[in-house]
Design a protein around this motif. Structure first.
Motif, PDB file in Angstrom:
ATOM      1  N   UNK A 181       0.865  -1.178   0.000  1.00  0.00           N
ATOM      2  CA  UNK A 181       0.000   0.000   0.000  1.00  0.00           C
ATOM      3  C   UNK A 181       0.901   1.227   0.000  1.00  0.00           C
ATOM      4  N   UNK A 182       0.674   2.114  -0.968  1.00  0.00           N
ATOM      5  CA  UNK A 182       1.580   3.244  -1.188  1.00  0.00           C
ATOM      6  C   UNK A 182       0.765   4.528  -1.368  1.00  0.00           C
ATOM      7  N   UNK A 183       1.399   5.697  -1.305  1.00  0.00           N
ATOM      8  CA  UNK A 183       0.684   6.943  -1.592  1.00  0.00           C
ATOM      9  C   UNK A 183       0.148   6.954  -3.023  1.00  0.00           C
ATOM     10  N   UNK A 184      -0.992   7.570  -3.206  1.00  0.00           N
ATOM     11  CA  UNK A 184      -1.631   7.642  -4.516  1.00  0.00           C
ATOM     12  C   UNK A 184      -0.896   8.631  -5.412  1.00  0.00           C
ATOM     13  N   UNK A 185      -0.662   8.224  -6.669  1.00  0.00           N
ATOM     14  CA  UNK A 185      -0.045   9.107  -7.663  1.00  0.00           C
ATOM     15  C   UNK A 185      -1.054   9.424  -8.756  1.00  0.00           C
ATOM     16  N   UNK A 186      -0.723  10.397  -9.589  1.00  0.00           N
ATOM     17  CA  UNK A 186      -1.667  10.889 -10.589  1.00  0.00           C
ATOM     18  C   UNK A 186      -2.078   9.817 -11.585  1.00  0.00           C
ATOM     19  N   UNK A 187      -1.128   9.020 -12.053  1.00  0.00           N
ATOM     20  CA  UNK A 187      -1.459   8.012 -13.064  1.00  0.00           C
ATOM     21  C   UNK A 187      -2.365   6.926 -12.497  1.00  0.00           C
ATOM     22  N   UNK A 188      -2.129   6.536 -11.246  1.00  0.00           N
ATOM     23  CA  UNK A 188      -2.948   5.496 -10.627  1.00  0.00           C
ATOM     24  C   UNK A 188      -4.349   6.039 -10.335  1.00  0.00           C
ATOM     25  N   UNK A 189      -4.441   7.309  -9.948  1.00  0.00           N
ATOM     26  CA  UNK A 189      -5.743   7.923  -9.716  1.00  0.00           C
ATOM     27  C   UNK A 189      -6.550   8.008 -11.008  1.00  0.00           C
ATOM     28  N   UNK A 190      -5.866   8.130 -12.114  1.00  0.00           N
ATOM     29  CA  UNK A 190      -6.541   8.302 -13.400  1.00  0.00           C
ATOM     30  C   UNK A 190      -7.210   7.031 -13.889  1.00  0.00           C
ATOM     31  N   UNK A 191      -6.524   5.871 -13.751  1.00  0.00           N
ATOM     32  CA  UNK A 191      -7.003   4.655 -14.400  1.00  0.00           C
ATOM     33  C   UNK A 191      -6.413   3.419 -13.730  1.00  0.00           C
ATOM     34  N   UNK A 192      -7.217   2.354 -13.630  1.00  0.00           N
ATOM     35  CA  UNK A 192      -6.703   1.051 -13.206  1.00  0.00           C
ATOM     36  C   UNK A 192      -5.940   0.436 -14.361  1.00  0.00           C
ATOM     37  N   UNK A 193      -4.701   0.029 -14.093  1.00  0.00           N
ATOM     38  CA  UNK A 193      -3.869  -0.537 -15.150  1.00  0.00           C
ATOM     39  C   UNK A 193      -3.259  -1.856 -14.676  1.00  0.00           C
ATOM     40  N   UNK A 194      -3.350  -2.880 -15.523  1.00  0.00           N
ATOM     41  CA  UNK A 194      -2.784  -4.194 -15.241  1.00  0.00           C
ATOM     42  C   UNK A 194      -1.760  -4.506 -16.320  1.00  0.00           C
ATOM     43  N   UNK A 195      -0.510  -4.671 -15.896  1.00  0.00           N
ATOM     44  CA  UNK A 195       0.605  -4.888 -16.812  1.00  0.00           C
ATOM     45  C   UNK A 195       1.090  -6.337 -16.748  1.00  0.00           C
ATOM     46  N   UNK A 196       1.391  -6.906 -17.922  1.00  0.00           N
ATOM     47  CA  UNK A 196       1.997  -8.227 -18.019  1.00  0.00           C
ATOM     48  C   UNK A 196       3.296  -8.127 -18.801  1.00  0.00           C
ATOM     49  N   UNK A 197       4.185  -9.102 -18.575  1.00  0.00           N
ATOM     50  CA  UNK A 197       5.408  -9.164 -19.374  1.00  0.00           C
ATOM     51  C   UNK A 197       5.616 -10.582 -19.872  1.00  0.00           C
ATOM     52  N   UNK A 198       6.315 -10.694 -20.976  1.00  0.00           N
ATOM     53  CA  UNK A 198       6.614 -12.010 -21.534  1.00  0.00           C
ATOM     54  C   UNK A 198       7.633 -12.759 -20.681  1.00  0.00           C
ATOM     55  N   UNK A 199       8.224 -12.085 -19.680  1.00  0.00           N
ATOM     56  CA  UNK A 199       9.146 -12.736 -18.743  1.00  0.00           C
ATOM     57  C   UNK A 199       8.425 -13.341 -17.543  1.00  0.00           C
ATOM     58  N   UNK A 200       7.079 -13.271 -17.526  1.00  0.00           N
ATOM     59  CA  UNK A 200       6.327 -13.895 -16.452  1.00  0.00           C
ATOM     60  C   UNK A 200       6.064 -12.985 -15.263  1.00  0.00           C
ATOM     61  N   UNK A 201       6.144 -11.678 -15.470  1.00  0.00           N
ATOM     62  CA  UNK A 201       5.849 -10.707 -14.419  1.00  0.00           C
ATOM     63  C   UNK A 201       4.477 -10.083 -14.666  1.00  0.00           C
ATOM     64  N   UNK A 202       3.870  -9.567 -13.586  1.00  0.00           N
ATOM     65  CA  UNK A 202       2.680  -8.733 -13.728  1.00  0.00           C
ATOM     66  C   UNK A 202       2.722  -7.648 -12.660  1.00  0.00           C
ATOM     67  N   UNK A 203       2.014  -6.566 -12.921  1.00  0.00           N
ATOM     68  CA  UNK A 203       1.878  -5.479 -11.947  1.00  0.00           C
ATOM     69  C   UNK A 203       0.489  -4.875 -12.109  1.00  0.00           C
ATOM     70  N   UNK A 204      -0.221  -4.753 -11.007  1.00  0.00           N
ATOM     71  CA  UNK A 204      -1.555  -4.152 -11.027  1.00  0.00           C
ATOM     72  C   UNK A 204      -1.553  -2.974 -10.066  1.00  0.00           C
ATOM     73  N   UNK A 205      -1.920  -1.803 -10.569  1.00  0.00           N
ATOM     74  CA  UNK A 205      -1.915  -0.584  -9.772  1.00  0.00           C
ATOM     75  C   UNK A 205      -3.306   0.026  -9.796  1.00  0.00           C
ATOM     76  N   UNK A 206      -3.857   0.325  -8.611  1.00  0.00           N
ATOM     77  CA  UNK A 206      -5.185   0.921  -8.562  1.00  0.00           C
ATOM     78  C   UNK A 206      -5.338   1.761  -7.302  1.00  0.00           C
TER      79      UNK A 206
END
Length: 379
Positions: A181-206
């Motif tokens: 749990x982290x402080x809210x930033x402008x990009x995260x406040x704007x939109x929920x984004x779920x990132x995947x990578x071909x190396x087997x990583x993911x990141x979800x920020x909301x």
């Protein structure tokens, strides 16, 4: 020590247990909720999708849970930094509300209905005779007898074990999860984004609320050990390889505290035996990528409340109604578990993930509750 009697004993004070207790309390049932922890559990998802919101609305709880929640209507998905699709939610979208806050609201409503909660109540023994739970004994010597027993006590359910219901647990061994749990930033406040990578990583920020955000990171086990032993700078270097439109969040990850969470699917051979039934993650667990676990659990609790009320203390009728109305939920849950398995298995491959992605499951849920519940068959 004296024995307490009630109509329904619910083991577990999470979302499903508290919501079922509220519905039954409103119908005049004497309900006791047993929770091994000192308070309402804090671990759980922060999302309520449209099917779950409709369940709450049917019971007059929509305004209460939305009062301090965040409404969102779009999730954008990325692969190796490139946007690959958007999932749009109609009719007001979905709700973000910290899990503990949501459950505490329902818990507070239970108090007005006379529901009794026993906290710090560890179960020492569950007496079962002829597939019927006869008595619950706590470690402090208290005893509880109930006409109906509900196991809403998680993936390691003591009720399920006492009933001898078989389970199959499948850990997602190629994907470890960390959350902060982290402080809210402008990009995260704007939109929920779920990132995947071909190396087997993911990141979800909301966003979690007006000030805080939640960040989930999934990564292969061998990378987890290396990254979190070396420290957060190494983590940020890896995220920069595939997290693009949320780069302002990197600055708040440095001081973050990362909690490791285990993610597994769970299937069981039956949802009830005699006068006892399973609810929530005692009955099923799917990959969090589906985002539907809490909505399904709310609908399951709604079905159980109808069945228990219709049975009216008749043990044989209860068993028949559970078989006819509640056991079929295993099919819907199996679809959701299979879908979560497919997403977890394909997200490394852009085309395979897009082929596996099912918008109707993500938005509406194949087993979403209909506008009107079908009538109970009492004969």
């Amino acid at each position: 020590m004296a024995t307490t009697s009630c109509d329904v004993a619910i083991v577990g004070a999470g979302l499903g247990g508290c919501f079922l207790a509220l519905l039954l309390g409103r119908r005049g049932r004497r309900v006791v909720v047993i929770e091994q922890g000192p308070s309402i559990p804090s671990a759980g998802a922060d999302f309520l999708k449209p099917p779950g919101l409709r369940v709450l609305a049917r019971h007059g709880l929509a305004n209460l849970v939305e009062r301090h929640g965040l409404r969102r209507d779009i999730i954008r998905y990325y692969h190796d930094g490139d946007p690959i699709r958007e999932c749009r939610f109609p009719d007001g979208g979905f709700l973000i509300r910290p899990y503990k806050e949501l459950v505490e609201l329902i818990y507070a409503a239970c108090a007005m209905e006379g529901v009794d909660f026993w906290f710090d109540a560890e179960i020492a023994d569950i007496a079962v005779d002829d597939h019927r739970v006869e008595e619950l004994t706590l470690s402090d010597g208290r005893r509880l007898r109930a006409d109906v027993v509900i196991g809403a006590d998680g993936t390691k359910s003591a009720v399920r074990q006492a009933l001898g219901i078989e389970q199959v647990t499948m850990p997602y061994e190629r994907l470890l999860m960390r959350v902060a749990t982290v402080p809210l930033t402008a990009s995260v406040a704007q939109l929920n984004r779920l990132y995947f990578s071909s190396d087997g990583w993911l990141a979800y920020l909301y966003p979690l609320n007006r000030d805080q955000a939640r960040v989930f990171v999934g990564l292969p086990p061998e990378d987890d050990k290396e990254i979190f032993e070396d420290g957060i700078p190494a983590l940020i270097d890896e995220l920069k390889k595939f997290v693009t439109d949320s780069s302002d969040a990197f600055n708040v990850l440095q001081p973050a505290s990362w909690q490791r969470i285990k993610v597994s699917s769970l299937r069981v051979s039956a949802y009830h035996k005699g006068n006892a039934a399973l609810l929530g993650s005692a009955a099923f667990a799917c990959h969090p990528m589906t985002g539907m676990g809490m909505s399904y659990t709310l609908h399951d609790a709604e079905i159980l409340a109808d069945v228990i009320s219709a049975a009216g203390g008749d043990a044989e009728l209860l068993d028949r109604l559970l078989y006819a109305r509640y056991e079929p939920r295993r099919h819907a849950h199996r679809q959701l578990i299979d879908y979560g398995d497919a997403l977890a298995a394909t997200f490394r491959d852009r085309e395979a993930y897009l082929a596996a992605f099912r918008p109707e499951l993500h938005i509406h849920g194949v087993a979403a509750a209909p506008a009107e519940m079908p009538a109970l068959q009492l004969t």
